[in-house]
Design a protein around this motif. Structure first.
Motif, PDB file in Angstrom:
ATOM      1  N   ILE A 127      -7.908  -3.448  -1.267  1.00 19.35           N
ATOM      2  CA  ILE A 127      -6.767  -3.226  -2.150  1.00 19.35           C
ATOM      3  C   ILE A 127      -5.477  -3.167  -1.342  1.00 19.35           C
ATOM      4  O   ILE A 127      -4.432  -3.700  -1.748  1.00 19.35           O
ATOM      5  CB  ILE A 127      -6.980  -1.944  -2.969  1.00 19.35           C
ATOM      6  CG1 ILE A 127      -8.161  -2.128  -3.933  1.00 19.35           C
ATOM      7  CG2 ILE A 127      -5.732  -1.574  -3.741  1.00 19.35           C
ATOM      8  CD1 ILE A 127      -8.569  -0.867  -4.649  1.00 19.35           C
ATOM      9  N   GLN A 128      -5.556  -2.507  -0.173  1.00 20.78           N
ATOM     10  CA  GLN A 128      -4.367  -2.435   0.692  1.00 20.78           C
ATOM     11  C   GLN A 128      -3.934  -3.825   1.129  1.00 20.78           C
ATOM     12  O   GLN A 128      -2.736  -4.151   1.139  1.00 20.78           O
ATOM     13  CB  GLN A 128      -4.684  -1.563   1.918  1.00 20.78           C
ATOM     14  CG  GLN A 128      -3.525  -1.394   2.876  1.00 20.78           C
ATOM     15  CD  GLN A 128      -2.391  -0.573   2.294  1.00 20.78           C
ATOM     16  OE1 GLN A 128      -2.635   0.297   1.456  1.00 20.78           O
ATOM     17  NE2 GLN A 128      -1.166  -0.864   2.690  1.00 20.78           N
ATOM     18  N   SER A 131      -2.478  -5.838  -1.870  1.00 19.02           N
ATOM     19  CA  SER A 131      -1.317  -5.296  -2.561  1.00 19.02           C
ATOM     20  C   SER A 131      -0.060  -6.112  -2.279  1.00 19.02           C
ATOM     21  O   SER A 131       0.890  -6.086  -3.064  1.00 19.02           O
ATOM     22  CB  SER A 131      -1.097  -3.836  -2.152  1.00 19.02           C
ATOM     23  OG  SER A 131      -0.848  -3.744  -0.757  1.00 19.02           O
ATOM     24  N   THR A 132      -0.032  -6.867  -1.162  1.00 16.15           N
ATOM     25  CA  THR A 132       1.124  -7.713  -0.820  1.00 16.15           C
ATOM     26  C   THR A 132       0.843  -9.197  -1.045  1.00 16.15           C
ATOM     27  O   THR A 132       1.662 -10.042  -0.688  1.00 16.15           O
ATOM     28  CB  THR A 132       1.514  -7.485   0.648  1.00 16.15           C
ATOM     29  OG1 THR A 132       0.401  -7.787   1.492  1.00 16.15           O
ATOM     30  CG2 THR A 132       1.950  -6.042   0.861  1.00 16.15           C
ATOM     31  N   ASP A 145      -4.045  -5.760 -11.401  1.00 15.87           N
ATOM     32  CA  ASP A 145      -3.247  -4.686 -12.002  1.00 15.87           C
ATOM     33  C   ASP A 145      -4.154  -3.716 -12.787  1.00 15.87           C
ATOM     34  O   ASP A 145      -3.935  -2.491 -12.771  1.00 15.87           O
ATOM     35  CB  ASP A 145      -2.185  -5.271 -12.938  1.00 15.87           C
ATOM     36  CG  ASP A 145      -1.076  -5.988 -12.175  1.00 15.87           C
ATOM     37  OD1 ASP A 145      -0.932  -5.729 -10.959  1.00 15.87           O
ATOM     38  OD2 ASP A 145      -0.363  -6.802 -12.799  1.00 15.87           O
ATOM     39  N   ARG A 148      -5.705  -1.366 -10.262  1.00 20.65           N
ATOM     40  CA  ARG A 148      -4.823  -0.291  -9.785  1.00 20.65           C
ATOM     41  C   ARG A 148      -4.558   0.746 -10.878  1.00 20.65           C
ATOM     42  O   ARG A 148      -4.475   1.944 -10.601  1.00 20.65           O
ATOM     43  CB  ARG A 148      -3.527  -0.892  -9.278  1.00 20.65           C
ATOM     44  CG  ARG A 148      -3.739  -1.697  -7.993  1.00 20.65           C
ATOM     45  CD  ARG A 148      -2.456  -1.916  -7.243  1.00 20.65           C
ATOM     46  NE  ARG A 148      -1.543  -2.819  -7.948  1.00 20.65           N
ATOM     47  CZ  ARG A 148      -0.462  -3.335  -7.399  1.00 20.65           C
ATOM     48  NH1 ARG A 148      -0.128  -3.029  -6.135  1.00 20.65           N
ATOM     49  NH2 ARG A 148       0.328  -4.165  -8.084  1.00 20.65           N
ATOM     50  N   GLN A 255      -5.256   6.151  -0.878  1.00 20.05           N
ATOM     51  CA  GLN A 255      -4.370   5.004  -1.088  1.00 20.05           C
ATOM     52  C   GLN A 255      -3.666   5.107  -2.439  1.00 20.05           C
ATOM     53  O   GLN A 255      -2.453   4.835  -2.540  1.00 20.05           O
ATOM     54  CB  GLN A 255      -5.189   3.716  -1.014  1.00 20.05           C
ATOM     55  CG  GLN A 255      -4.349   2.453  -1.144  1.00 20.05           C
ATOM     56  CD  GLN A 255      -5.228   1.236  -1.167  1.00 20.05           C
ATOM     57  OE1 GLN A 255      -5.616   0.770  -2.220  1.00 20.05           O
ATOM     58  NE2 GLN A 255      -5.562   0.725   0.023  1.00 20.05           N
ATOM     59  N   THR A 256      -4.375   5.514  -3.474  1.00 21.37           N
ATOM     60  CA  THR A 256      -3.777   5.640  -4.807  1.00 21.37           C
ATOM     61  C   THR A 256      -2.688   6.705  -4.815  1.00 21.37           C
ATOM     62  O   THR A 256      -1.612   6.524  -5.401  1.00 21.37           O
ATOM     63  CB  THR A 256      -4.861   5.972  -5.836  1.00 21.37           C
ATOM     64  OG1 THR A 256      -5.852   4.939  -5.830  1.00 21.37           O
ATOM     65  CG2 THR A 256      -4.269   6.092  -7.227  1.00 21.37           C
ATOM     66  N   GLN A 259       0.401   5.357  -3.054  1.00 22.88           N
ATOM     67  CA  GLN A 259       1.122   4.361  -3.848  1.00 22.88           C
ATOM     68  C   GLN A 259       1.863   5.002  -5.017  1.00 22.88           C
ATOM     69  O   GLN A 259       2.913   4.499  -5.431  1.00 22.88           O
ATOM     70  CB  GLN A 259       0.137   3.311  -4.371  1.00 22.88           C
ATOM     71  CG  GLN A 259      -0.430   2.419  -3.273  1.00 22.88           C
ATOM     72  CD  GLN A 259      -1.449   1.439  -3.810  1.00 22.88           C
ATOM     73  OE1 GLN A 259      -1.864   1.529  -4.972  1.00 22.88           O
ATOM     74  NE2 GLN A 259      -1.872   0.492  -2.974  1.00 22.88           N
TER      75      GLN A 259
END
Length: 649
Positions: A127-128, A131-132, A145, A148, A255-256, A259
């Motif tokens: 996911i990290q 994410s970009t 989406d 997340r 991570q969540t 973010q």
């Protein structure tokens, strides 16, 4: 206006009559008569509950319900549902992106495929990394989406129950409100730690964020308790996973939180909750065995309930030193089993309070004891059971409550004197009051001089001696409870229906002793060797000699022949088989009873040849009768024989 009536459902009936603890005392009496002390008897009653009209569950049934609920929760599902769902959405997003890139022959498509190939295996790292990533496929973008959003809802729902619904709409304003709530909550906890918090502060906080706390806490303490239990359940969730799963899920959580900008606030909250409730099982693993994968929020809820049930089960077992029913948390019972279980628990708690308040139990040096009122009640109950077993058609052997205790009415009356037990003649008493107040007008008033009693035939008084074997063999043969209940029934019968009689209960083992009525209920057998009927007959003879004008009644309940006698120096001699001296001294006391015109009736509770020979000799010398009832019918035999003797005289 119209009205509709129905069953009251919000707890116990507010119009129900006060609980009658006499039935509870009667049930305790069964255990007490079998040798239990009042404390153990009360504990057994609380465990069994109150069947009948109240139909209240006891601690054992509540415990079974808690264990059943635990099994249901354990079989509800698996703890790795969020990880499984996250992996599935990741695989779906990557698959959708590859399907979009495959037809494209450009170098950009190949570079994108290479980047997808290099995505880490663990979900948090993947996911990290993604994410970009600029998604070519719109379907893949929507799936990512969704992933997340799922993690945001699940992670926050694991900390704040009900947050999933609050974040159902991915509105940035909703997320900002969560951040503000976390900041306000931590500030409130800091003020409380400094001693500056007030209830008004809490009320203002809840007025702003009450939709985020479905438990509706009433104060900061309840809020902290709810949040701490849920935070501890989250840590138990991590501890229950495999090391790889734990690392992956912890990575997703961190991570969540990063973010969403909540990492620092969540760290502060976690430290505060752990410091306030270190007693919770923060890192104790718990296994769920179901097949259905659970989301993180649902898994934490299940673990939170399991922790509640574990503590509740320990409290309901009541098997630890100093255990008390007051230790059982009413809120935990409500959460686990519902309102009806709380009503059952409150009914059980009320029993002990009511028994003390109504004068049946008292505490002495930390121990529960029966009061004289309770002993009288148990005696009356024992007597009712005896009468209920008697044949209804046998005249005189039934419970008659409409006659005086002093004999048959003669038809004449006389002025009442202090101490009279004869029934009041109501008509003559009222007539006297009317005559005294004649001519004055107004209501009739009564004075002491107006009362008259109905004269009754004189009834011969009796000196009653009940000799009860207290030897250990009575307990071994299972006849002890029946003997004690019989003694209490006879005591109650004489005191209620023959108050002019003088009754004495004598217990005997190696020695004999007079038993006070109040100690009969708590009486225990003697773990000593010896059946000293000789000493018991000596004491009974003294009682008869103190009442020379009374008719003598002597009843003996035993399960063994005499094996002990009293020496001249006051010590006792024991020998088995019994020595000739023991038998001679005992039979000599039997002969004295015969000279006193006292008939000895013996109730044998064992089929022993030596005992049969002895009681046959007693019957030959004295003229009394010998009975061999079963323990269940002992009371019926003794009471019937006493009533027969009283009627004959």
């Amino acid at each position: 206006m119209s009205y509709r009536y129905g069953e009251y459902r919000d707890g116990p009936d507010p119009l129900a009559p006060p609980y009658d603890v006499r039935s509870a005392l009667d049930r305790m009496g069964d255990s007490i008569l079998s040798g239990s002390n009042p404390g153990h008897a009360l504990r057994d009653l609380l465990r069994q509950g109150l069947p009948g009209t109240d139909n209240r569950r006891g601690l054992d049934e509540l415990l079974r319900d808690v264990r059943r609920r635990r099994r249901e929760l354990r079989e509800r599902g698996r703890l790795d549902g969020t990880l499984e769902r996250a992996r599935a959405l990741l695989d779906k997003a990557i698959g959708q992106e590859r399907a979009e890139l495959f037809p494209d022959p450009s170098d950009d498509a190949r570079l994108r495929e290479a980047r997808l190939d290099a995505v880490p295996d663990d979900p948090a790292g993947a996911i990290q990394e993604l994410s970009t990533y600029e998604w070519r496929s719109q379907a893949a973008r929507r799936t990512f989406d969704e992933l997340r959003d799922l993690l945001r809802r699940e992670v926050l729902d694991s900390q704040f129950r009900g947050m999933r619904q609050a974040l159902a709409d991915p509105d940035p304003a909703a997320m900002e409100r969560v951040r503000q709530m976390m900041s306000d909550l931590n500030d409130m906890l800091d003020r409380d730690a400094r001693g500056e918090h007030t209830q008004d502060d809490f009320d203002r906080f809840m007025s702003k964020y009450e939709d985020m706390f479905p438990e509706s806490p009433r104060n900061l303490e309840e809020l902290v308790d709810s949040l701490a239990r849920r935070a501890a359940a989250t840590q138990r969730l991590l501890a229950s996973l495999t090391p790889q799963q734990r690392e992956e899920l912890a990575g997703l959580i961190n991570q969540t939180l990063e973010q969403t900008g909540l990492a620092e606030q969540m760290r502060r909250l976690g430290e505060s909750l752990h410091a306030r409730r270190p007693d919770l099982a923060w890192h104790t693993p718990e296994r769920l065995t179901g097949d259905q994968p659970l989301g993180m929020g649902d898994a934490v809820t299940a673990l939170d309930e399991l922790a509640d049930l574990t503590q509740l089960e320990a409290a309901l077992r009541q098997d630890y030193p100093g255990a008390s029913i007051e230790d059982i948390d009413e809120a935990a019972v409500r959460r686990a089993l519902g309102r009806s279980a709380v009503d059952d628990l409150n009914a059980l708690k009320q029993i002990e309070r009511e028994l003390e308040q109504q004068g049946y139990l008292r505490r002495h040096r930390g121990r529960l004891e029966l009061t004289p009122k309770a002993v009288r009640r148990l005696g009356e109950t024992a007597l009712r059971r005896v009468f209920s077993a008697l044949d209804a058609g046998r005249r005189g052997d039934h419970d008659q409550t409409d006659a005086g205790a002093a004999g048959e009415l003669t038809g004449s009356t006389r002025p009442w004197r202090f101490g009279d037990e004869q029934p009041i003649d109501v008509v003559r008493t009222v007539v006297n009051g009317v005559r005294r107040g004649a001519g004055r007008g107004g209501a009739v008033t009564l004075s002491v001089d107006d009362f008259e009693v109905a004269e009754t035939e004189r009834r011969t008084a009796a000196a009653v001696c009940l000799l009860v074997d207290l030897s250990y063999s009575m307990a071994l043969r299972g006849t002890w409870a029946a003997a004690k209940q019989t003694a209490m029934a006879l005591q109650a019968l004489v005191s209620s229906k023959f108050p002019q009689d003088s009754v004495q209960i004598i217990g005997f083992s190696n020695y004999a002793r007079v038993l006070a009525p109040d100690e009969l209920a708590g009486l225990e057998w003697d773990m000593v060797q010896g059946t000293n009927l000789h000493h018991a007959l000596l004491i009974a003879g003294r009682h008869l000699d103190r009442h020379p004008d009374f008719e003598p009644v002597v009843l003996v309940v035993t399960d063994g022949e005499p094996t002990s006698h009293l020496r001249r120096n006051g010590s006792y001699a024991f020998e088995w088989p019994p020595t000739p001296e023991t038998l001679e001294l005992t039979l000599a006391e039997v002969d004295k009873m015969t000279r006193r015109r006292a008939t000895l009736n013996v109730f044998m509770l064992a089929e022993d040849e030596r005992l049969k020979e002895f009681v046959d000799e007693v019957a030959r010398r004295n003229g009394g009768r010998v009975f061999s009832p079963s323990p269940e019918r002992l009371g019926e035999y003794v009471v019937s024989d006493f009533l027969r003797t009283r009627r004959a005289r």
